[in-house]
Design a protein around this motif. Structure first.
Motif, PDB file in Angstrom:
ATOM      1  N   VAL A 281      20.805  78.529  -8.220  1.00 41.25           N
ATOM      2  CA  VAL A 281      20.193  77.599  -9.173  1.00 41.25           C
ATOM      3  C   VAL A 281      18.867  77.193  -8.559  1.00 41.25           C
ATOM      4  N   PRO A 282      17.737  77.590  -9.128  1.00 43.95           N
ATOM      5  CA  PRO A 282      16.441  77.369  -8.490  1.00 43.95           C
ATOM      6  C   PRO A 282      16.233  75.941  -8.007  1.00 43.95           C
ATOM      7  N   MET A 283      15.919  75.834  -6.705  1.00 38.52           N
ATOM      8  CA  MET A 283      15.620  74.580  -6.032  1.00 38.52           C
ATOM      9  C   MET A 283      16.759  73.568  -6.074  1.00 38.52           C
ATOM     10  N   LYS A 284      17.995  74.075  -6.270  1.00 40.08           N
ATOM     11  CA  LYS A 284      19.167  73.203  -6.227  1.00 40.08           C
ATOM     12  C   LYS A 284      20.272  73.771  -5.341  1.00 40.08           C
ATOM     13  N   ILE A 312      22.193  73.124  -0.386  1.00 39.72           N
ATOM     14  CA  ILE A 312      22.141  72.245  -1.564  1.00 39.72           C
ATOM     15  C   ILE A 312      20.954  71.306  -1.420  1.00 39.72           C
ATOM     16  N   LEU A 313      20.096  71.277  -2.424  1.00 44.86           N
ATOM     17  CA  LEU A 313      18.919  70.416  -2.404  1.00 44.86           C
ATOM     18  C   LEU A 313      19.054  69.346  -3.481  1.00 44.86           C
ATOM     19  N   ILE A 314      18.861  68.082  -3.072  1.00 46.06           N
ATOM     20  CA  ILE A 314      18.918  66.945  -3.999  1.00 46.06           C
ATOM     21  C   ILE A 314      17.546  66.279  -3.961  1.00 46.06           C
ATOM     22  N   PRO A 315      16.668  66.547  -4.940  1.00 45.94           N
ATOM     23  CA  PRO A 315      15.305  66.018  -4.903  1.00 45.94           C
ATOM     24  C   PRO A 315      15.262  64.495  -4.982  1.00 45.94           C
TER      25      PRO A 315
END
Length: 318
Positions: A281-284, A312-315
């Protein structure tokens, strides 16, 4: 845009009377010396390493030469040391600027089977010549890396970073114990890095790390300092942020061991490797794979290491 962050798992936990400190070259990918400025990043990694011992001449050997007082002059050792490691990283990059820089913090607890350095500690602590085999298969907590200072600046095509991190001796350590999971001492990492973008999709990075070690718990030993140079390049494949890259490193001991239990033999090692990342999932949510081959080792275990993980990325909310 910050890509997936990873470490060279399985190579930096463990201790030794012949210890080589905590930090190993190319533990980070080339872009990962710079604060992501992206909120929370939670990577989970598994690492496999297969190591052989190389003597002071840089030759693979089953004989461990140990000039330390009171220890045997020669041991025959089991050659291959296979290790497994698991790491849960917690990375936070905050909003705003500090001294005009993007900023972040990092905490890395480790869970690992005994590493090559622990095997070397076991061998070097024997009290008589002969044949010795390292057979421990246990898994336990290793030492924890904490990076409270992580600043990076960008000006045009150039980026710069200053990092300070400390390895805390959270892993079990008892002198000459086969079940050790940590070094038994604190290590301070001071790092300076620079990056340039020759094209919009490429990056070239150079980083230097000085590691300064403290006295080891319950022993008369202090590991010498090490200086490491890391270089690497990355290429962004598409607008999603999928990426490939190569990296290399060279590390050498720059000060002598201290204390009566020291190995009194300097060590060095080099390595080269490659990585790739893919965003499910792009950038997630993303996947990462890495492979590293060591060479030019002296008074160390060296070999091949493979890592795989989920990121896992959480902006930050706006």
């Amino acid at each position: 845009m910050k890509k997936i962050i990873t470490l060279a798992l399985g190579l930096f936990s463990g201790m030794a009377v012949f210890g080589q400190g905590h930090y190993n070259g190319s533990s980070f990918n080339p872009n990962d010396y710079f604060a992501p400025h992206a909120g929370w990043i939670i990577p989970v990694w598994y690492g496999y390493a297969n190591m052989d011992y190389y003597n002071a001449a840089g030759n693979r050997s089953d004989q461990l030469i140990n000039p330390a007082p009171g220890n045997p002059t020669e041991l025959h050792i089991k050659q291959k040391v296979i290790t497994h490691s698991f790491i849960l990283m917690a990375i936070y990059s905050g909003k705003g600027k500090i001294f005009g820089a993007n900023w972040g913090m990092m905490v890395i607890p480790t869970l690992n089977s005994p590493t090559a350095n622990i095997a070397l500690d076991y061998y070097s602590s024997q009290t008589g010549s002969g044949n010795y085999v390292f057979t421990n298969k246990s898994i336990g907590f290793g030492d924890m890396y904490i990076q409270p200072i992580w600043l990076s600046w960008t000006k045009g095509k150039f980026s710069y970073a200053i990092n300070y991190g400390v390895w805390a001796p959270t892993g079990k350590y008892k002198p000459h114990d086969l079940d050790n999971g940590g070094h038994g001492y604190w290590s301070h990492n001071i790092r300076v890095a620079g990056k340039t973008k020759p094209t919009p999709r490429t990056n070239i990075t150079v980083a230097t790390t000085l590691e300064i070690n403290q006295w080891q718990k319950d022993t008369d030993f202090k590991e010498g300092s090490h200086f490491t140079v890391d270089v690497g390049g990355t290429y962004v494949l598409d607008s999603r942020g999928d990426e490939v890259g190569i990296f290399g490193n060279y590390s050498t001991q720059v000060s002598d061991d201290k204390g009566t239990n020291g190995g009194f033999a300097s060590d060095k090692i080099a390595g080269i490797g490659a990585f790739g990342s893919y965003w499910i999932v792009p950038m997630k949510i993303g996947l990462m794979g890495r492979i590293t081959q060591n060479f030019g080792a002296e008074n160390r275990f060296a070999g091949i290491a493979v890592q795989a993980g989920v990121n896992i990325l959480i902006p930050n909310s706006h």
